[in-house]
Design a protein around this motif. Structure first.
Motif, mmCIF file in Angstrom:
data_model
loop_
_atom_site.group_PDB
_atom_site.id
_atom_site.type_symbol
_atom_site.label_atom_id
_atom_site.label_comp_id
_atom_site.label_asym_id
_atom_site.label_seq_id
_atom_site.Cartn_x
_atom_site.Cartn_y
_atom_site.Cartn_z
ATOM 1 N N UNK A 289 -9.924 55.334 84.755
ATOM 2 C CA UNK A 289 -9.421 56.658 85.025
ATOM 3 C C UNK A 289 -8.230 56.575 84.032
ATOM 4 N N UNK A 290 -8.287 57.218 82.901
ATOM 5 C CA UNK A 290 -7.223 57.096 82.013
ATOM 6 C C UNK A 290 -6.214 58.286 82.337
ATOM 7 N N UNK A 291 -6.706 59.311 82.570
ATOM 8 C CA UNK A 291 -5.716 60.587 82.791
ATOM 9 C C UNK A 291 -6.107 61.264 84.089
ATOM 10 N N UNK A 292 -5.751 60.623 85.412
ATOM 11 C CA UNK A 292 -5.649 61.100 86.595
ATOM 12 C C UNK A 292 -5.106 62.379 86.915
ATOM 13 N N UNK A 293 -4.054 62.768 85.920
ATOM 14 C CA UNK A 293 -3.474 64.026 86.110
ATOM 15 C C UNK A 293 -4.367 65.261 85.609
ATOM 16 N N UNK A 294 -5.196 64.991 85.131
ATOM 17 C CA UNK A 294 -6.049 66.142 84.600
ATOM 18 C C UNK A 294 -6.948 66.581 85.580
ATOM 19 N N UNK A 295 -7.478 67.730 85.341
ATOM 20 C CA UNK A 295 -8.585 68.547 86.257
ATOM 21 C C UNK A 295 -9.827 67.943 86.205
ATOM 22 N N UNK A 296 -10.743 68.132 87.161
ATOM 23 C CA UNK A 296 -12.056 67.387 87.155
ATOM 24 C C UNK A 296 -13.056 67.596 85.739
ATOM 25 N N UNK A 297 -12.727 68.537 84.890
ATOM 26 C CA UNK A 297 -13.364 68.871 83.831
ATOM 27 C C UNK A 297 -12.481 69.680 82.875
ATOM 28 N N UNK A 298 -12.714 69.272 81.509
ATOM 29 C CA UNK A 298 -11.955 69.877 80.656
ATOM 30 C C UNK A 298 -12.056 71.313 80.290
ATOM 31 N N UNK B 133 -22.341 64.817 73.189
ATOM 32 C CA UNK B 133 -21.300 65.610 74.042
ATOM 33 C C UNK B 133 -21.333 65.316 75.664
ATOM 34 N N UNK B 134 -22.657 65.208 76.274
ATOM 35 C CA UNK B 134 -22.885 65.061 77.755
ATOM 36 C C UNK B 134 -22.456 63.828 78.005
ATOM 37 N N UNK B 135 -22.779 62.829 77.154
ATOM 38 C CA UNK B 135 -22.538 61.373 77.735
ATOM 39 C C UNK B 135 -20.902 61.057 77.828
ATOM 40 N N UNK B 136 -20.114 61.395 76.729
ATOM 41 C CA UNK B 136 -18.616 61.334 76.811
ATOM 42 C C UNK B 136 -18.044 62.371 77.873
ATOM 43 N N UNK B 137 -18.763 63.322 78.006
ATOM 44 C CA UNK B 137 -18.272 64.092 79.206
ATOM 45 C C UNK B 137 -18.413 63.452 80.383
ATOM 46 N N UNK B 138 -19.647 62.921 80.819
ATOM 47 C CA UNK B 138 -19.803 62.172 81.877
ATOM 48 C C UNK B 138 -19.041 61.180 82.303
ATOM 49 N N UNK B 139 -18.819 60.461 81.088
ATOM 50 C CA UNK B 139 -18.004 58.897 81.247
ATOM 51 C C UNK B 139 -16.636 59.182 81.418
ATOM 52 N N UNK B 140 -15.844 60.246 80.894
ATOM 53 C CA UNK B 140 -14.635 60.732 81.010
ATOM 54 C C UNK B 140 -14.317 61.246 82.144
ATOM 55 N N UNK B 141 -15.017 62.135 82.556
ATOM 56 C CA UNK B 141 -14.842 63.096 83.990
ATOM 57 C C UNK B 141 -15.583 62.813 84.992
#
Length: 330
Positions: free
Chosen positions: A3-12, A211-219
């Motif tokens: 969880x690199x950036x827990x302060x961010x919202x659940x999606x960009x 796009x989808x795979x990085x989105x799922x991985x990060x968020x």
């Protein structure tokens, strides 16, 4: 998954880009990061990365089940044919699931430089399963849409085959070419529909991978939610993504040509491209570079889109919007 950036919202955010976004700027950054991960050359490290790549490309394999009409002449043969078809479907689905999980394994390898397969597999199994279900749903929709076209085309092909059989299989080449030309001209709408479907399938696979795979991985969102985020982002930045897909098309052509040369060069002597893991070692830099390129492209949309681990605070992208890769992994 870290969880690199827990302060961010659940999606960009998915609105218009706040910084200039370029489809070509990340090319050099991806090359730089790939060089950091793979050089100086370490064979054991390359093999570890190639394991992740092998898992990621498993879903692209095809299971061909060829069944002759004669097998349906007897009950035992028919049962065997059905069992064989079911077995082929199960293997294809299994490979699709493993390949979907492998997408996240290879992405984590690329982002972190770490190659712990057991932990990466454990973290990627849940999102990989969700991605597999998205692919399954898209495949079912495609099958439903293409079924009428396939049946019509198959019916016309069978009519040609029956005409050939009625003449005892003795036909001049000119007659065969004329029949095929007539089939093509009379099936122009079907061919156009097939081309459109092929284009949509390629576009979907590109969006899913890039796009989808990085989105799922990060968020840590589901695949269906991630595809919605991806479409909203593309809808808000149409011009940017037109340029991106144009570059990706060129990259795809480059990959295809490189793979063809690799297969033809190695297949003659050693059949190396078809050996699991070993076949991926030689093309590892290309795949790692492409995986990094897609991530760096997405990160240009703002600090909220940071996917690489750069510490607790986002690096200021500055007026250009481009953020280079982090420092080399230890």
């Amino acid at each position: 998954m870290p969880d690199y950036r827990p302060e961010f919202q659940t999606e960009p955010p998915t609105g218009p880009a706040r910084y200039p976004v370029s489809a070509t700027d990340p090319i050099d950054g991806a090359k730089e990061w790939t060089g950091r991960l793979l050089f100086p050359f370490d064979l054991s490290r390359w093999i570890s990365f190639s394991v992740g790549l092998f898992l990621a490309v498993l879903s692209t394999g095809l299971i061909n089940v060829n069944i002759s009409p004669e097998v349906f002449q007897g009950g035992v043969q028919a049962i065997g044919a059905v069992v064989g078809m079911c077995f082929g479907i199960v293997i294809a689905l299994l490979l699709g699931w493993v390949g979907a999980v492998g997408e996240f394994v290879f992405l984590e390898y690329t982002l972190t430089g770490e190659t712990d397969l057991s932990s990466a597999w454990a973290r990627g199994s849940a999102p990989g399963t969700s991605l597999f279900l998205l692919h399954l749903a898209a495949g079912f929709v495609g099958l439903v849409l293409m079924a009428p076209v396939s049946f019509i085309y198959a019916e016309r092909m069978l009519a040609i085959m029956e005409s050939v059989e009625q003449q005892g299989g003795q036909m001049e080449p000119q007659q065969v070419f004329a029949m095929l030309a007539d089939l093509f001209t009379s099936s122009t709408p079907l061919v156009a529909a097939g081309c459109c479907f092929g284009f949509l399938a390629v576009a979907f696979n590109t969006i899913s991978h890039d796009i989808v795979v990085p989105l799922m991985y990060r968020w840590r969102v589901s695949s269906f939610r991630a595809i919605g985020i991806a479409f909203r982002l593309m809808g808000s930045n149409v011009g940017v993504f037109i340029g991106y897909f144009a570059v990706r098309f060129c990259i795809g052509v480059l990959f295809w040509l490189t793979h063809m040369v690799y297969v033809l060069a190695c297949c003659v002597a050693f059949c190396l491209p078809f050996i699991p893991v070993v076949g991926q070692v030689a093309i590892l830099p290309l795949h790692m570079w492409r995986r990094t390129y897609t991530v760096l492209f997405l990160e240009q949309f703002g600090p909220e889109w940071e996917i690489f681990q750069r510490g607790p605070a986002p690096a200021d992208p500055g007026p250009g919007g481009y953020m280079p890769p982090p420092a080399a992994p230890v």
